[in-house]
Design a protein around this motif. Structure first.
Motif, mmCIF file in Angstrom:
data_model
loop_
_atom_site.group_PDB
_atom_site.id
_atom_site.type_symbol
_atom_site.label_atom_id
_atom_site.label_comp_id
_atom_site.label_asym_id
_atom_site.label_seq_id
_atom_site.Cartn_x
_atom_site.Cartn_y
_atom_site.Cartn_z
ATOM 1 N N LEU A 1 0.830 -1.210 0.000
ATOM 2 C CA LEU A 1 0.000 0.000 0.000
ATOM 3 C C LEU A 1 0.862 1.256 0.000
ATOM 4 C CD1 LEU A 1 -2.788 -1.134 2.485
ATOM 5 C CD2 LEU A 1 -3.073 -0.639 0.045
ATOM 6 N N PHE A 2 2.009 1.206 0.662
ATOM 7 C CA PHE A 2 2.924 2.347 0.610
ATOM 8 C C PHE A 2 3.424 2.568 -0.809
ATOM 9 C CE2 PHE A 2 7.394 3.705 0.455
ATOM 10 C CZ PHE A 2 7.243 5.003 0.918
ATOM 11 N N VAL A 3 3.795 1.478 -1.495
ATOM 12 C CA VAL A 3 4.303 1.594 -2.867
ATOM 13 C C VAL A 3 3.230 2.156 -3.798
ATOM 14 C CG1 VAL A 3 5.294 0.348 -4.821
ATOM 15 C CG2 VAL A 3 5.930 -0.295 -2.490
ATOM 16 N N LEU A 4 2.003 1.640 -3.690
ATOM 17 C CA LEU A 4 0.918 2.129 -4.537
ATOM 18 C C LEU A 4 0.644 3.610 -4.279
ATOM 19 C CD1 LEU A 4 -1.625 -0.854 -4.363
ATOM 20 C CD2 LEU A 4 0.241 -0.476 -5.985
ATOM 21 N N ASN A 5 0.605 3.997 -3.011
ATOM 22 C CA ASN A 5 0.358 5.407 -2.672
ATOM 23 C C ASN A 5 1.480 6.300 -3.173
ATOM 24 O OD1 ASN A 5 -1.978 4.623 -1.452
ATOM 25 N ND2 ASN A 5 -1.352 5.085 0.639
ATOM 26 N N ARG A 6 2.702 5.826 -3.037
ATOM 27 C CA ARG A 6 3.835 6.640 -3.486
ATOM 28 C C ARG A 6 3.812 6.806 -5.007
ATOM 29 N NH1 ARG A 6 8.317 8.721 -1.237
ATOM 30 N NH2 ARG A 6 10.103 9.089 -2.600
ATOM 31 N N TYR A 7 3.385 5.761 -5.700
ATOM 32 C CA TYR A 7 3.277 5.869 -7.158
ATOM 33 C C TYR A 7 2.240 6.914 -7.537
ATOM 34 C CZ TYR A 7 2.971 4.552 -12.063
ATOM 35 O OH TYR A 7 3.001 4.586 -13.428
ATOM 36 N N ILE A 8 1.109 6.898 -6.860
ATOM 37 C CA ILE A 8 0.057 7.884 -7.130
ATOM 38 C C ILE A 8 0.566 9.292 -6.866
ATOM 39 C CG2 ILE A 8 -2.191 8.730 -6.319
ATOM 40 C CD1 ILE A 8 -2.943 5.772 -5.847
ATOM 41 N N GLU A 9 1.399 9.447 -5.850
ATOM 42 C CA GLU A 9 1.905 10.765 -5.478
ATOM 43 C C GLU A 9 3.008 11.256 -6.415
ATOM 44 O OE1 GLU A 9 3.173 10.009 -1.525
ATOM 45 O OE2 GLU A 9 1.196 10.326 -0.630
ATOM 46 N N LYS A 10 3.761 10.328 -7.027
ATOM 47 C CA LYS A 10 4.991 10.723 -7.720
ATOM 48 C C LYS A 10 5.004 10.506 -9.223
ATOM 49 C CE LYS A 10 7.038 11.728 -3.803
ATOM 50 N NZ LYS A 10 7.416 13.124 -3.455
ATOM 51 N N GLU A 11 4.173 9.603 -9.751
ATOM 52 C CA GLU A 11 4.307 9.203 -11.145
ATOM 53 C C GLU A 11 2.994 9.325 -11.911
ATOM 54 O OE1 GLU A 11 6.809 8.444 -12.967
ATOM 55 O OE2 GLU A 11 8.440 7.967 -11.580
#
Length: 297
Positions: A258-268
């Protein structure tokens, strides 16, 4: 298809120090007295759902939103204290510890903090716990049982004396962190940050490569940390898609997908295929994002 409307992330690496109680007190002071660290991680994690990074309020979440909370091992610290009280000190458990040991006490406090009055579920298991919760959320939304689902994962860093690498079946040099990461889901696309799709299919090392190659639109891939290094390198050599590499920003815990998915939404921008692994089985979650929330490094 499900859509993500809000995200919130609390991620702590193994060597990072954060006074969870003090930080939680800033956002949920009314809930400190009877909660433990696991519950406070949950409260601090969901607090970001009410605001964006600029501090602008997003408003309340619909009170009919269901809570689906997942964890790899649950509240291990309070369970350890209960065992010590019962078998070492040979005294009855402390009432607060006993209450907080119940499977969904954290979910109760999170719902109360956010003003939610709907279904409140808890799922704890090793391997694919987030994927299974996403399938349940998708089924609930498709059937019209829920209009919104708040899905999140909480994992507290285990104590070294419990030998976590052994029961987690991890290499002894694997750093273990902790986190509380959340996504607000619905079946409606309007105003969504991203779409999310989880496959119920289980893959082996051959079929996972075929699936990714035949799935159009994927712009990035990421891999679960349970995957052995040789398998990771083999897949990377066969899948010619850019890696969304944020390994430096997190350590292992069961729900860090969930951290990876959220970070992707925030950054890419684009479509991320997150390839998870457990016991020689591969699973895939796809997130397609069109809006970058935060372009800072």
């Amino acid at each position: 298809m499900m859509y993500i409307h809000r995200v919130s992330t609390l991620n702590i690496k193994q060597n990072e120090t954060l006074d969870i109680k003090a930080e939680c007190k800033k956002v949920a002071s009314a809930y400190i007295r009877r909660t433990d660290r696991f519950i406070q991680l949950g409260l601090l994690g969901v607090s970001g759902l009410l605001k964006v990074s600029s501090g602008i309020s997003l408003g309340d979440i619909d009170k009919n939103t269901a809570v689906f909370m997942v964890s790899g091992q649950g509240n291990l610290a309070v369970f350890s204290r209960l065992c010590h009280q019962r078998y070492v000190e040979e005294v009855p458990p402390k009432p607060v510890d006993f209450i907080n040991s119940l499977s969904n006490t954290a979910g109760f406090y999170i719902a109360k903090y956010l003003g939610l009055e709907s279904k409140n579920l808890n799922l704890a298991q090793q391997g694919f716990v987030v994927e299974n919760a996403l399938l349940l959320a998708d089924a609930s939304l498709r059937a019209g049982q829920e209009t919104h689902v708040l899905l999140g994962g909480i994992d507290e860093k285990p104590e070294d004396k419990t030998l976590p690498h052994s029961y987690l079946n991890l290499p002894i040099n694997q750093a273990i962190g902790e986190g509380s990461n959340w996504i607000l889901l619905s079946a409606k696309q309007q105003d969504a940050l991203a779409s999310i799709e989880v496959s119920s299919q289980q893959f082996d090392s051959t079929t996972i490569v075929e699936y990714i190659k035949n799935k159009s639109g994927i712009t990035h891939v990421a891999f679960g940390q349970r995957m052995p290094k040789n398998m990771f390198e083999q897949l990377r050599s066969q899948i010619n898609i850019p890696l969304f590499d944020c390994f430096d920003h997190y350590d292992f815990y069961e729900t860090n997908i969930l951290f990876v998915l959220n970070r992707y939404i925030e950054k890419e921008q684009g479509c991320l295929a997150y390839i998870d692994y457990f016991n020689n089985v591969y699973r895939v979650v796809l997130v397609t994002n069109t809006t970058i929330l935060d372009t800072s490094i």
